[in-house]
Design a protein around this motif. Structure first.
Motif, PDB file in Angstrom:
ATOM      1  N   SER A 203       0.855  -1.188   0.000  1.00  0.00           N
ATOM      2  CA  SER A 203       0.000   0.000   0.000  1.00  0.00           C
ATOM      3  C   SER A 203       0.889   1.235   0.000  1.00  0.00           C
ATOM      4  O   SER A 203       2.108   1.150   0.198  1.00  0.00           O
ATOM      5  CB  SER A 203      -0.907   0.017   1.237  1.00  0.00           C
ATOM      6  OG  SER A 203      -0.126   0.173   2.422  1.00  0.00           O
ATOM      7  N   ASN A 204       0.264   2.377  -0.231  1.00  0.00           N
ATOM      8  CA  ASN A 204       0.973   3.647  -0.146  1.00  0.00           C
ATOM      9  C   ASN A 204       0.548   4.366   1.122  1.00  0.00           C
ATOM     10  O   ASN A 204      -0.638   4.632   1.320  1.00  0.00           O
ATOM     11  CB  ASN A 204       0.684   4.516  -1.365  1.00  0.00           C
ATOM     12  CG  ASN A 204       1.361   3.983  -2.610  1.00  0.00           C
ATOM     13  OD1 ASN A 204       2.556   3.739  -2.609  1.00  0.00           O
ATOM     14  ND2 ASN A 204       0.596   3.790  -3.668  1.00  0.00           N
ATOM     15  N   TYR A 205       1.521   4.658   1.975  1.00  0.00           N
ATOM     16  CA  TYR A 205       1.233   5.357   3.225  1.00  0.00           C
ATOM     17  C   TYR A 205       1.182   6.846   2.928  1.00  0.00           C
ATOM     18  O   TYR A 205       2.098   7.405   2.315  1.00  0.00           O
ATOM     19  CB  TYR A 205       2.318   5.050   4.256  1.00  0.00           C
ATOM     20  CG  TYR A 205       1.915   5.391   5.659  1.00  0.00           C
ATOM     21  CD1 TYR A 205       1.163   4.504   6.419  1.00  0.00           C
ATOM     22  CD2 TYR A 205       2.267   6.605   6.229  1.00  0.00           C
ATOM     23  CE1 TYR A 205       0.773   4.813   7.708  1.00  0.00           C
ATOM     24  CE2 TYR A 205       1.889   6.925   7.517  1.00  0.00           C
ATOM     25  CZ  TYR A 205       1.138   6.026   8.249  1.00  0.00           C
ATOM     26  OH  TYR A 205       0.753   6.353   9.522  1.00  0.00           O
ATOM     27  N   VAL A 206       0.111   7.519   3.364  1.00  0.00           N
ATOM     28  CA  VAL A 206      -0.119   8.926   3.020  1.00  0.00           C
ATOM     29  C   VAL A 206      -0.058   9.795   4.275  1.00  0.00           C
ATOM     30  O   VAL A 206      -0.618   9.441   5.311  1.00  0.00           O
ATOM     31  CB  VAL A 206      -1.490   9.102   2.329  1.00  0.00           C
ATOM     32  CG1 VAL A 206      -1.727  10.570   1.990  1.00  0.00           C
ATOM     33  CG2 VAL A 206      -1.559   8.246   1.068  1.00  0.00           C
ATOM     34  N   ALA A 207       0.636  10.920   4.187  1.00  0.00           N
ATOM     35  CA  ALA A 207       0.725  11.866   5.290  1.00  0.00           C
ATOM     36  C   ALA A 207       0.798  13.278   4.715  1.00  0.00           C
ATOM     37  O   ALA A 207       0.804  13.470   3.497  1.00  0.00           O
ATOM     38  CB  ALA A 207       1.942  11.571   6.166  1.00  0.00           C
ATOM     39  N   ARG A 208       0.864  14.262   5.608  1.00  0.00           N
ATOM     40  CA  ARG A 208       0.859  15.651   5.155  1.00  0.00           C
ATOM     41  C   ARG A 208       1.653  16.514   6.121  1.00  0.00           C
ATOM     42  O   ARG A 208       1.987  16.088   7.235  1.00  0.00           O
ATOM     43  CB  ARG A 208      -0.579  16.187   5.075  1.00  0.00           C
ATOM     44  CG  ARG A 208      -1.269  16.273   6.423  1.00  0.00           C
ATOM     45  CD  ARG A 208      -2.764  16.562   6.285  1.00  0.00           C
ATOM     46  NE  ARG A 208      -3.005  17.882   5.755  1.00  0.00           N
ATOM     47  CZ  ARG A 208      -3.188  18.968   6.512  1.00  0.00           C
ATOM     48  NH1 ARG A 208      -3.121  18.877   7.833  1.00  0.00           N
ATOM     49  NH2 ARG A 208      -3.443  20.131   5.964  1.00  0.00           N
ATOM     50  N   PHE A 209       1.946  17.740   5.689  1.00  0.00           N
ATOM     51  CA  PHE A 209       2.501  18.769   6.565  1.00  0.00           C
ATOM     52  C   PHE A 209       1.398  19.798   6.822  1.00  0.00           C
ATOM     53  O   PHE A 209       0.677  20.199   5.905  1.00  0.00           O
ATOM     54  CB  PHE A 209       3.709  19.446   5.932  1.00  0.00           C
ATOM     55  CG  PHE A 209       4.906  18.550   5.797  1.00  0.00           C
ATOM     56  CD1 PHE A 209       5.650  18.195   6.919  1.00  0.00           C
ATOM     57  CD2 PHE A 209       5.284  18.057   4.566  1.00  0.00           C
ATOM     58  CE1 PHE A 209       6.756  17.359   6.798  1.00  0.00           C
ATOM     59  CE2 PHE A 209       6.390  17.229   4.436  1.00  0.00           C
ATOM     60  CZ  PHE A 209       7.126  16.874   5.564  1.00  0.00           C
ATOM     61  N   ALA A 210       1.289  20.243   8.066  1.00  0.00           N
ATOM     62  CA  ALA A 210       0.236  21.187   8.429  1.00  0.00           C
ATOM     63  C   ALA A 210       0.728  22.625   8.514  1.00  0.00           C
ATOM     64  O   ALA A 210      -0.090  23.552   8.516  1.00  0.00           O
ATOM     65  CB  ALA A 210      -0.390  20.776   9.765  1.00  0.00           C
TER      66      ALA A 210
END
Length: 209
Positions: free
Chosen positions: A55-62
């Motif tokens: 799978s592709n692990y998804v994250a972000r910067f806030a």
């Protein structure tokens, strides 16, 4: 009754015309020259990385910011700068706050090491227009104390002389790039956790006063 229906139809048509006028877009080279600031309420930086090839692990910067020095006469002479706070990384890990997962990812020396390297920066060097709506932007990405060039694929979504909510000249872009994280010194668990990281950026920029 017929008169009321006619009045109602005219009202709808007139309103639709006004809405069409308000949301009218402009060519980019018709936009005012100068500094444009990122509208933080309409922007995102999301990244994804392969996990075991399953799978592709998804994250972000806030927490981030960016600006454009815009030259409508020659868009290739425009420039972009951006700054990201690595301590603002957010994931969808279950109970991330309780388990300090995001904090470990942000501060661990093998990951973002945000207490030592307090910012990730990007400074453009060139913009090569491929069409009226697409371009390639090459710039320097400084991450974990290492500076290397990256290329962003940019889509010019549209521009408005007067954005209907802010009343300011506004431009919108989408961009993406893929970096090899080990080139910046982040190699932990590679390749089980992918070395290739895809970065996806969305942003609206308004003309600074």
């Amino acid at each position: 009754m017929k008169t009321l229906k006619i009045v109602f139809i005219l009202f709808v048509l007139t309103s639709a015309g006004c809405i069409s006028w308000v949301f009218a877009k402009s060519p980019f080279n018709d936009m005012p020259e100068g500094q444009y600031q990122l509208d933080l309420s309409h922007a995102s930086i999301v990244w994804k990385v392969s996990h075991l090839g399953l799978s592709n692990y998804v994250a972000r910067f806030a927490d981030f910011d960016a600006s454009i020095n815009f030259d409508p006469n020659d868009i290739s002479k425009s420039s972009v700068t951006a700054t990201i706070n690595p301590l603002s990384v957010q994931t969808a890990y279950p109970n991330a706050d309780q388990k300090d997962f995001d904090k470990v990812l942000a501060t661990d020396k093998s990951w973002f090491n945000g207490n030592k390297f307090t910012s990730i920066t990007f400074t453009s060097r060139s913009i090569d227009m491929k069409s009226d709506k697409t371009g390639e932007m090459v710039g320097d990405l400084t991450f974990l104390g290492v500076t290397k060039p990256v290329t962003l694929n940019v889509i010019f979504n549209g521009a408005m002389q007067r954005q209907p909510f802010s009343g300011k000249p506004t431009m919108g872009f989408s961009a993406n790039t893929t970096i090899t994280r080990s080139e910046w010194g982040m190699s932990k668990y590679a390749p089980s956790i992918g070395d290739q990281v895809e970065v996806m950026i969305e942003g609206e920029f308004f003309k600074a006063d």
